[in-house]
Design a protein around this motif. Structure first.
Motif, PDB file in Angstrom:
ATOM      1  N   SER A  66       0.843  -1.195   0.000  1.00  0.00           N
ATOM      2  CA  SER A  66       0.000   0.000   0.000  1.00  0.00           C
ATOM      3  C   SER A  66       0.875   1.240   0.000  1.00  0.00           C
ATOM      4  N   CYS A  80      -4.425   6.676  -1.856  1.00  0.00           N
ATOM      5  CA  CYS A  80      -3.760   5.403  -1.601  1.00  0.00           C
ATOM      6  C   CYS A  80      -3.869   4.519  -2.833  1.00  0.00           C
ATOM      7  N   SER A  82      -2.763   0.377  -3.910  1.00  0.00           N
ATOM      8  CA  SER A  82      -2.159  -0.812  -3.336  1.00  0.00           C
ATOM      9  C   SER A  82      -2.284  -2.048  -4.221  1.00  0.00           C
TER      10      SER A  82
END
Length: 174
Positions: A66, A80, A82
């Protein structure tokens, strides 16, 4: 210290405990949570701290990579991206969210492209796949832009906040 990736506008780095407040603020936004499978709403206090600790450990184990999306121009955390790795199958699931104020500026596409490249070159993955809710075209537009192909011969449903949501699936092979 995990890998650090760079795109033209972003630095992608491991989340740090000091990111927790921003994560809670951005991920806790109803617009973001509504279209993301794993984000709770309302976002409870302490959840971001716990999540960061969990993903830092997962990073070290090579299970989940992540990355915090950091905008270069002002070093602000905006989202974010990931990869959740299934080592036995040599593949990973790509996921991302971007804070509401930063929507529609191509950040997710930029980050996703970079992380997929990392997955294929550094992690030697064979396949990277992703899923999005049908009601979230912004998310699967990113998948198409990075070259993923639709795999929708089996519409799948997921229960989110008491409602069944249709999912679309996309994938990229090395």
């Amino acid at each position: 210290m995990g890998p650090r990736l760079e795109t033209s506008r972003l630095i992608l780095r491991l989340f740090e405990p000091s990111d927790a407040k921003t994560v809670q603020l951005l991920a806790g936004n109803e617009e973001v949570a509504r279209t993301t499978l794993s984000i709770p709403h309302p976002y409870p206090d302490g959840a971001a701290e716990a999540w960061i600790e969990r993903i830092r450990n997962a990073f070290n184990n090579g299970d989940i990579y992540s990355f915090a999306m950091i905008r270069k121009e002002d070093e602000v955390l905006i989202g974010c991206v990931s990869l959740r790795v299934a080592k036995s199958e040599n593949q990973a699931e790509l996921a991302y969210w971007v804070g509401h104020p930063y929507w529609g500026q191509g950040y997710a596409t930029e980050a996703a492209q970079s992380v997929c490249k990392f997955g294929f070159t550094d992690l030697n993955l064979e396949r990277i796949f992703a899923a999005a809710m049908v009601k979230n075209p912004a998310s699967y537009t990113v998948m198409k832009k990075i070259g993923m192909k639709s795999e929708d011969n089996f519409p799948k449903q997921i229960l989110k906040s008491g409602v069944y949501e249709e999912l679309v699936h996309y994938a990229l092979t090395n």
